[in-house]
Design an enzyme around this catalytic site. Structure first.
Site, PDB file in Angstrom:
ATOM      1  N   LYS A   1       9.720  -7.918   1.305  1.00  0.00           N
ATOM      2  CA  LYS A   1       8.592  -7.048   1.705  1.00  0.00           C
ATOM      3  C   LYS A   1       7.461  -7.881   2.303  1.00  0.00           C
ATOM      4  O   LYS A   1       6.859  -7.493   3.317  1.00  0.00           O
ATOM      5  CB  LYS A   1       8.096  -6.245   0.502  1.00  0.00           C
ATOM      6  CG  LYS A   1       6.887  -5.325   0.768  1.00  0.00           C
ATOM      7  CD  LYS A   1       7.187  -4.186   1.731  1.00  0.00           C
ATOM      8  CE  LYS A   1       5.923  -3.427   2.155  1.00  0.00           C
ATOM      9  NZ  LYS A   1       5.380  -2.525   1.144  1.00  0.00           N
TER      10      LYS A   1
ATOM     11  N   LYS B   1      -4.228  -6.276   1.593  1.00  0.00           N
ATOM     12  CA  LYS B   1      -3.731  -6.583   0.247  1.00  0.00           C
ATOM     13  C   LYS B   1      -2.397  -7.316   0.322  1.00  0.00           C
ATOM     14  O   LYS B   1      -2.178  -8.320  -0.369  1.00  0.00           O
ATOM     15  CB  LYS B   1      -3.561  -5.273  -0.545  1.00  0.00           C
ATOM     16  CG  LYS B   1      -3.215  -5.453  -1.999  1.00  0.00           C
ATOM     17  CD  LYS B   1      -2.347  -4.310  -2.517  1.00  0.00           C
ATOM     18  CE  LYS B   1      -0.876  -4.589  -2.283  1.00  0.00           C
ATOM     19  NZ  LYS B   1       0.046  -3.529  -2.651  1.00  0.00           N
TER      20      LYS B   1
END
Lengths: 293, 293
Positions: B170, B238
């Site tokens: 990811k 983030k």
């Protein structure tokens, strides 16, 4: 159509052959006899200078290395600019400076000669198979006249805008390709440094938003640590240098492209000029002590 | 199967509904009553704590915001770690730190509970349509057991490697997406600054090596100057922060990702947190005085 073809390198040679195959009459000029020979064998007329070739042509195609080379062919000794017939079209398919291109177009226009800039992408394979992408700048009417000639060499042929717009599009292409190679290199290095198989990461990413031709083709080269070109680092460096010079002229900050330029410089400085430019992976790896032999 | 589902935000809510539709029995927990209500209406059992939900489940799915949130759900007050049955599986579908993930997996293992990390990409639309890409880390046998659960939420489901490998994949995805957005933004800004229509450049580039989902989807947003998300800047920031922290831990230099982090920071600092992260174009434009209103 009578076509002069100047520049018989890796790209020019197969492009000229495809024009000959399409039934055009070719007058060719190349600096090295060994480049001219296969075209003469195929029935093209070998000429002694750019001027001699251009003097007999409706369309004069130039595909040489860099901005100064185009300038020499167009306006140097025994040049196209002196010999091209009024009403004929000069098509520069080299990848050179967009701003220089505009100046060249206006100089030719003053002599009654139209110009198109029409740099290509797709590499040697695209040149051989006549599947090049051709990005064109110039007047729509001139583009329409030359279009059948383009169609004998390429597939995705787009008139992007006025003089120089083809070169701008090509520069944009080289920015996207260069920065996306950096993206894929950093991601695959991140995977390996984390102890995760980069090949499986590439598989996982392929179908989603991270998917691209670069992840597919250049990502595979990185996995295999095999940088057989493809598109050579020294040419990508030349093209990103055009981007950097143009950005400086315009007062435009391009930090991603600038980073890629530095990585291409490092690759050139360590003997990588003949490798595919996806070998920037080597620079990413080397910086953190993870280069493979 | 009895499934606990913890975290009923924009992503979690539709994912839980798809599991319910697939015939599973759901025990749900969310912090806000308005998030829980539609699931209770659909026949899921609302629980008062993560522990209460997990105590009844074969598989406990967690999808919350960041590493500390996952830690609280798994090991805080009234937590999953205390309540999950031995032999059950905890599946963390949040996007968090790969190294923290490994630590969490080992802590759960010590309590007889298996863990998979399984972050997703594909956004709200992928969650609603059950077409998410799911990148999984953990043991193959555990992955096989949970696979039917994944198949009710996603399409491209890949076991990338051991614990943390899903999070690594990811993170790689977010690197590639972020740096490719930068690539496309710089190219389209270069076109506009040269007086060339960026829409035509995008057309010319689409079929070739510069082609990507980002050029297609995010490039369109840049042309339209419309940054309705999509994927919000604050979330991409983030995620790239996780990349930066992990790279620091590992001693890995990622200059392209670092550049993207700075542009996301600038966008956050100028009120762009809720925009799609392709709004980094605004930062590229603003730096050279060419921002559009």
């Amino acid at each position: 159509m009578n076509i002069a073809f100047i520049g018989l390198g890796i790209m020019g040679r197969p492009m000229a052959l495809n024009l000959k195959k399409a039934g055009h009459t070719l007058f060719v000029y190349g600096r090295r006899p060994e480049s001219v020979a296969p075209l003469a064998d195929a029935g093209c007329t070998a000429c002694a200078s750019p001027a001699e070739a251009a003097s007999q042509a409706d369309v004069t195609i130039v595909i040489v290395s860099d901005t100064p080379d185009v300038e020499t062919v167009l306006f140097g000794y025994d040049c196209v600019g002196d010999a091209a017939r009024p009403g004929s079209v000069v098509v520069d398919m080299s990848t050179i400076s967009p701003t220089a291109t505009q100046a060249f177009a206006h100089k030719l226009e003053a002599r009654g000669v139209d110009m198109l800039d029409a740099p290509v992408s797709g590499g040697e394979i695209g040149a051989v198979n006549a599947t090049l992408s051709i990005m064109v700048g110039g007047k729509p009417a001139v583009f329409e006249r030359v279009k059948p000639v383009f169609e004998a060499m390429g597939k995705n042929i787009v008139l992007v805008g006025d003089h120089g717009a083809g070169q701008v599009a090509k520069a944009c292409n080289q920015i996207v390709v260069g920065v996306t190679i950096e993206a894929v290199a950093e991601a695959l290095a991140f995977a390996r440094k984390n102890g995760v198989d980069p090949a499986r990461v590439r598989d996982a990413l392929m179908g989603g938003f991270a998917g691209s031709r670069i992840l597919e083709v250049h990502g595979k080269r990185m996995l295999d640590n095999d940088y057989t070109p493809g598109f050579k680092t020294k040419l990508h460096q030349k093209d990103i240098n055009i981007v950097m010079e143009t950005a400086k002229e315009l007062g435009l900050a391009l930090p991603g492209a600038a980073l890629v330029m530095q990585h291409l410089n490092a690759l050139m400085g360590t003997g990588g000029g003949e490798l595919d430019s996806s070998a920037v992976m080597k620079i990413v790896e080397r910086a953190s002590g993870m280069e493979r032999p």
